[in-house]
Write a protein that holds these residues in place. Structure first.
Motif, short mmCIF file in Angstrom:
data_model
loop_
_atom_site.label_atom_id
_atom_site.label_comp_id
_atom_site.label_asym_id
_atom_site.label_seq_id
_atom_site.Cartn_x
_atom_site.Cartn_y
_atom_site.Cartn_z
N LEU A 25 0.80 -1.26 0.05
CA LEU A 25 -0.03 0.11 0.02
C LEU A 25 0.72 1.24 0.06
CD1 LEU A 25 -2.82 -1.13 2.32
CD2 LEU A 25 -2.93 -0.93 -0.14
N LYS A 26 2.04 1.23 0.90
CA LYS A 26 2.83 2.50 0.68
C LYS A 26 3.66 2.62 -0.51
CE LYS A 26 3.91 2.64 5.78
NZ LYS A 26 4.98 2.60 6.66
N ARG A 27 3.86 1.51 -1.27
CA ARG A 27 4.53 1.86 -2.71
C ARG A 27 3.60 2.33 -3.41
NH1 ARG A 27 7.08 -2.77 -0.90
NH2 ARG A 27 5.49 -4.28 -1.85
N LYS A 28 2.04 1.85 -3.49
CA LYS A 28 1.08 2.43 -4.11
C LYS A 28 0.79 3.81 -3.86
CE LYS A 28 -1.88 -1.76 -4.93
NZ LYS A 28 -3.18 -2.09 -4.70
N LYS A 29 0.92 4.28 -2.67
CA LYS A 29 0.89 5.73 -2.19
C LYS A 29 1.88 6.44 -2.85
CE LYS A 29 0.33 7.23 1.74
NZ LYS A 29 0.61 7.37 3.24
N LEU A 30 3.13 6.12 -2.97
CA LEU A 30 4.26 6.68 -3.55
C LEU A 30 4.03 6.87 -5.09
CD1 LEU A 30 7.30 5.21 -1.86
CD2 LEU A 30 6.58 7.48 -1.60
N LEU A 31 3.60 5.90 -5.65
CA LEU A 31 3.31 6.04 -7.14
C LEU A 31 2.35 7.15 -7.41
CD1 LEU A 31 3.11 2.49 -8.23
CD2 LEU A 31 4.99 3.98 -8.80
N LEU A 32 1.21 7.15 -6.54
CA LEU A 32 0.24 8.12 -6.65
C LEU A 32 0.63 9.66 -6.31
CD1 LEU A 32 -3.04 6.13 -5.05
CD2 LEU A 32 -2.57 7.35 -7.43
N LYS A 33 1.58 9.50 -5.29
CA LYS A 33 2.32 10.93 -5.11
C LYS A 33 3.02 11.47 -5.98
CE LYS A 33 5.34 13.01 -1.69
NZ LYS A 33 6.06 12.84 -0.62
N ASP A 34 3.78 10.50 -6.98
CA ASP A 34 4.56 11.06 -7.97
C ASP A 34 3.49 11.35 -8.99
OD1 ASP A 34 6.86 10.44 -6.95
OD2 ASP A 34 6.93 8.52 -7.69
N GLU A 35 2.46 10.67 -9.35
CA GLU A 35 1.56 10.99 -10.48
C GLU A 35 1.01 12.46 -10.15
OE1 GLU A 35 -2.47 9.35 -12.68
OE2 GLU A 35 -1.67 8.29 -11.03
N ILE A 36 0.65 12.67 -8.84
CA ILE A 36 -0.07 14.05 -8.47
C ILE A 36 0.92 14.85 -8.68
CG2 ILE A 36 -0.69 15.13 -6.26
CD1 ILE A 36 -1.78 12.69 -4.96
N ALA A 37 2.34 14.96 -8.44
CA ALA A 37 3.26 15.92 -8.74
C ALA A 37 3.32 16.21 -10.24
CB ALA A 37 4.71 15.50 -8.19
N ARG A 38 3.28 14.98 -11.08
CA ARG A 38 3.31 15.35 -12.62
C ARG A 38 1.79 16.02 -12.85
NH1 ARG A 38 1.35 12.48 -16.07
NH2 ARG A 38 0.88 10.51 -14.93
N LEU A 39 0.98 15.52 -12.41
CA LEU A 39 -0.35 16.40 -12.90
C LEU A 39 -0.25 17.80 -12.59
CD1 LEU A 39 -2.81 13.46 -12.04
CD2 LEU A 39 -2.26 14.17 -14.34
N LYS A 40 0.26 17.89 -11.52
CA LYS A 40 0.24 19.43 -10.95
C LYS A 40 1.25 20.27 -12.01
CE LYS A 40 -0.95 18.95 -6.13
NZ LYS A 40 -0.67 19.26 -4.73
N ASP A 41 2.28 19.57 -12.19
CA ASP A 41 3.07 20.33 -13.12
C ASP A 41 2.35 20.38 -14.54
OD1 ASP A 41 5.10 20.38 -11.38
OD2 ASP A 41 6.30 18.62 -12.10
N LEU A 42 1.61 19.51 -14.88
CA LEU A 42 1.05 19.88 -16.23
C LEU A 42 0.23 21.09 -16.15
CD1 LEU A 42 0.19 16.08 -17.36
CD2 LEU A 42 1.63 17.67 -18.52
N LEU A 43 -0.68 21.16 -15.12
CA LEU A 43 -1.57 22.20 -14.87
C LEU A 43 -0.81 23.63 -14.65
CD1 LEU A 43 -4.08 20.40 -12.65
CD2 LEU A 43 -4.38 21.13 -15.15
N THR A 44 0.53 23.57 -14.43
CA THR A 44 1.35 24.79 -14.09
C THR A 44 1.84 25.32 -15.35
OG1 THR A 44 1.83 24.02 -11.87
CG2 THR A 44 3.20 25.81 -12.89
N PRO A 45 1.59 26.63 -16.02
CA PRO A 45 1.91 27.07 -16.97
C PRO A 45 3.60 27.30 -16.98
CG PRO A 45 0.80 28.85 -15.88
CD PRO A 45 0.55 27.61 -15.38
N ASP A 46 4.23 27.19 -18.11
CA ASP A 46 5.65 27.34 -18.17
C ASP A 46 5.72 28.87 -18.51
OD1 ASP A 46 6.32 24.97 -17.54
OD2 ASP A 46 6.41 24.28 -19.65
N ILE A 47 6.05 29.62 -17.50
CA ILE A 47 6.18 30.97 -17.78
C ILE A 47 7.63 31.59 -17.77
CG2 ILE A 47 5.64 33.44 -16.94
CD1 ILE A 47 2.95 32.32 -16.22
N ILE A 48 8.52 31.98 -18.35
CA ILE A 48 9.88 32.34 -18.20
C ILE A 48 9.72 33.85 -17.76
CG2 ILE A 48 11.81 32.79 -19.51
CD1 ILE A 48 11.02 30.59 -21.54
N ALA A 49 10.34 33.92 -16.82
CA ALA A 49 10.39 35.40 -15.99
C ALA A 49 11.62 36.14 -16.42
CB ALA A 49 10.15 35.28 -14.48
#
Length: 72
Positions: A48-72
């Motif tokens: 279950l902990k390994r599944k949690k880690l995989l989900l945590k990585d997926e959550i981070a990746r999905l959040k990155d997809l939603l964050t626009p790449d803005i060059i400041a």
């Protein structure tokens, strides 16, 4: 997943993000419940902990997809 995920509509990404967050929280509750048993099954907890880690990585990746790449 695959490279085409960046082309998915934002709503689909948000829906998957919400699902992944809920699954992560559900797994956390399950781990805590099993750990509270008098004879906890450590193999199940580990799985279950390994599944949690995989989900945590997926959550981070999905959040990155939603964050626009803005060059400041």
């Amino acid at each position: 997943m695959n490279e085409n995920q960046a082309d998915e509509p934002e709503d689909a990404i948000r829906a998957r993000l919400n699902t992944a967050i809920q699954e992560h929280a559900d797994l956390d509750v399950a781990v805590q419940a099993i750990a509270a048993m008098t004879m906890p099954d450590m193999m199940v907890i580990g799985r279950l902990k390994r599944k949690k880690l995989l989900l945590k990585d997926e959550i981070a990746r999905l959040k990155d997809l939603l964050t626009p790449d803005i060059i400041a």
